[in-house]
Design an enzyme around this catalytic site. Structure first.
Site, mmCIF file in Angstrom:
data_model
loop_
_atom_site.group_PDB
_atom_site.id
_atom_site.type_symbol
_atom_site.label_atom_id
_atom_site.label_comp_id
_atom_site.label_asym_id
_atom_site.label_seq_id
_atom_site.Cartn_x
_atom_site.Cartn_y
_atom_site.Cartn_z
ATOM 1 N N TYR A 140 1.432 -46.244 -49.080
ATOM 2 C CA TYR A 140 -0.020 -46.163 -49.208
ATOM 3 C C TYR A 140 -0.458 -46.088 -50.673
ATOM 4 C CZ TYR A 140 -1.419 -45.343 -44.310
ATOM 5 O OH TYR A 140 -1.704 -45.459 -42.980
ATOM 6 N N LYS A 186 14.135 -45.572 -42.172
ATOM 7 C CA LYS A 186 14.732 -46.894 -41.931
ATOM 8 C C LYS A 186 15.856 -47.061 -42.949
ATOM 9 C CE LYS A 186 14.812 -50.924 -39.824
ATOM 10 N NZ LYS A 186 15.088 -51.099 -38.382
ATOM 11 N N ASP A 218 12.341 -47.724 -35.650
ATOM 12 C CA ASP A 218 12.198 -48.573 -34.451
ATOM 13 C C ASP A 218 12.684 -47.831 -33.214
ATOM 14 O OD1 ASP A 218 14.732 -48.693 -35.589
ATOM 15 O OD2 ASP A 218 15.039 -50.826 -35.204
ATOM 16 N N ASP A 242 1.950 -42.540 -39.756
ATOM 17 C CA ASP A 242 0.667 -43.060 -39.277
ATOM 18 C C ASP A 242 0.858 -43.682 -37.896
ATOM 19 O OD1 ASP A 242 -2.066 -43.911 -39.421
ATOM 20 O OD2 ASP A 242 -1.354 -45.923 -39.943
ATOM 21 N N ASP A 246 -0.154 -41.937 -33.932
ATOM 22 C CA ASP A 246 -1.018 -42.598 -32.931
ATOM 23 C C ASP A 246 -0.260 -42.762 -31.615
ATOM 24 O OD1 ASP A 246 -3.194 -42.942 -34.658
ATOM 25 O OD2 ASP A 246 -3.585 -44.973 -33.933
#
Ligand code: IPM
Ligand code: MG
Length: 353
Positions: A140, A186, A218, A242, A246
């Site tokens: 970000y 990752k 993943d 993020d 959600d």
């Protein structure tokens, strides 16, 4: 300076923001009569007034408050503005300004609402997890970042101290809960994730009681819907957090229920996980529960008012159990009715306490 000014900044935001904040303010009047509320413009309102989503004037006002309570910002009319003028940019700048590097997003399934989730009741019943998302670093904010029309790039950067401090927040949270922490990265592909994992392992030596596990992002996205009950605390970077927050909110059936705390700096920021929902704004349809639960987090994390926070959380449960629900939860009650029902429960308990 922050900490004992007895002032709270209120960002009542765009869309459904003002409606849900009105309900939270009634509880502030009940629990925090000694506090002054300072209205601060951010996002759409600030763009309209100052042509800037996080203007100087708002920054000044934030310098001597004890905490920031925010509803939600953003509206379609700002969608075509350049990126640095958009409401979201104001929110990112606010988080950075406050140094709020640790974003705590709990996801819990209320028993009264197990049937609301799109997942099977047996999968979601009893889910109670927390995503600890790094909030002021990663892709970000990393430099370089550019888009010249031909080529665009962002950079995912984490330094060792940044990973260390978010890891400590997550281990501390795990110590207060079920002592299990899953770090999501990752690291099979990304350098930045390899450093992340190494640092988390190093920090874990200070927390021998916490059972640490790792998952690639993943796989974590998959495991969250396959068997969400395996998670207690999840710690991850800004972008992965993020997405996972959600996803985990949907285990509960409605994003209208989930609060968040962004802490780590001197002044904490408390806001619902959901957005400003412009499609239902002004109609009394919005669920104020996530807003009200964010207030409870503020009482707990920033104002040292555990008892009051408990009263609010129990009141929300009670109202849900009574079946007083907004349309997102399958009910017919409006924003104000929910706010009043919660207020009544709180007032009763507060008198007794
Ligand atoms: C969130 C939101 C923000 C984010 C947007 C609005 C900038 O999605 O709080 O999760 O990406 O952090
Ligand atoms: Mg998000």
């Amino acid at each position: 300076m922050a900490g004992n000014s007895n002032k709270i900044a209120i960002i009542d935001g765009d869309g459904i923001g003002p409606e849900i904040m009105t309900e939270a303010k009634k509880l502030i009047a009940l629990f925090l009569p000694e506090y002054t509320l300072v209205n601060v413009d951010l996002g759409g309102k600030a763009i309209d007034k100052f042509d800037n989503p996080f203007p100087e004037e708002s920054q000044e006002k934030l310098k001597d408050v004890d905490a920031v309570l925010m509803s939600a910002i953003g509206a379609p009319k700002y969608d075509n503005l350049p990126r640095d003028k958009r409401p979201e940019t104001g929110l990112l700048a606010l988080r950075k300004f406050l140094g709020a590097f640790a974003n705590i997003r709990p996801a819990f399934v209320f028993d009264a609402l197990v049937d609301l989730s799109t997942l099977k009741p047996e999968v979601v019943k009893g889910v109670d997890l927390v995503v600890v998302r790094e909030l002021t670093g990663g892709i970000y904010f990393g430099e370089p970042s550019l888009n010249d029309g031909e080529r665009a790039l962002n950079t995912m950067v984490y330094t060792k101290p940044e990973v260390e401090r978010i890891a400590r927040v997550a281990f501390d949270a795990a110590m207060k809960r079920n002592k299990r922490l899953c770090s999501v990265d990752k690291s099979n592909v990304l350098n930045v994730s390899q450093l992340w994992r190494d640092v988390v392992i190093e920090v874990s030596k200070d927390y021998p009681e916490v059972e640490l596990s790792y998952m690639y992002i993943d796989n974590a996205a998959m495991q969250l819907i396959r068997n969400p009950k395996q998670f207690d605390v999840v710690v991850t970077g800004n972008l992965f957090g993020d997405i996972l927050s959600d996803e985990s909110s949907m285990l509960t059936g409605s994003i209208g229920l989930l609060p968040s705390a962004s802490v780590g700096g001197e002044i904490g920021l408390f806001e619902p996980v959901h957005g400003s929902a412009p499609d239902i704004a002004g109609q009394g349809l919005a669920n104020p529960m996530a807003m009200i639960l964010s207030l409870a987090m503020m009482l707990r994390f920033s104002l040292n008012k555990e008892k009051e926070a408990d009263i609010i959380e129990n009141a929300v449960k009670e109202v849900l159990n009574k079946g007083i629900l907004t349309p997102d939860l399958g009910g017919k009650a409006n924003t104000k009715e929910i706010g009043e029902a919660i207020f009544e429960c709180c007032a009763k308990e507060f008198e007794k306490a």
